[in-house]
Design a protein around this motif. Sequence first.
Motif: not given
Length: 187
Positions: A20, A23, A71, A75, A77
Amino acid sequence: MYPVTVKGDRVSLREFTPEDVDAVLAIYGDPVATRHLSFEPRTREQVQATITAVTNAARAEPRTEYSLAAALPSTDEVIGFARLAIDTQHSGQNSAQIGFALRPDTWGQGLGTQTVELLLTLGFDHLGLHRIWGARSPNNTASDHLMRKLGMIVEGRIRHHLLIRGAWRDSIVHSILEDEWQATAQS
């Protein structure tokens, strides 16, 4: 409590993983995203150190820090960093501070509201806390609106609370109590 997963329809909170870093860098390295935060934009190395620290802290006994990835459920994400830190000094561990940051391209979509709502759910419904509070920049009107919308009351201003970018900044404190949360959650 490990691992933590708190699911909403638009956002889920989960433990961070080493994958992560990029991100989180998209949030913590971005001058727009960090404009109202308590620190200046961070480098990849600093973000990597943060992820290492929070993943290690997640396994502490007793656990006092819940730094979680926000997240997208569809997904996985990572779009945000959500944190609930138990106050261990004077409260008998019945109080915690929350904080959050989202990637700027996700702002204005209600994802921040659900992220904070999930932090409150974690604190009150899973950890049995009595009080949860958060501090924001006086200029962060979006956070002001979000916290008020979720029932958090403005407690006051901490003057010259943080030294950021060479200047002192005040913080505005909001809080919500367990019974206020229960009343809000039931309505």
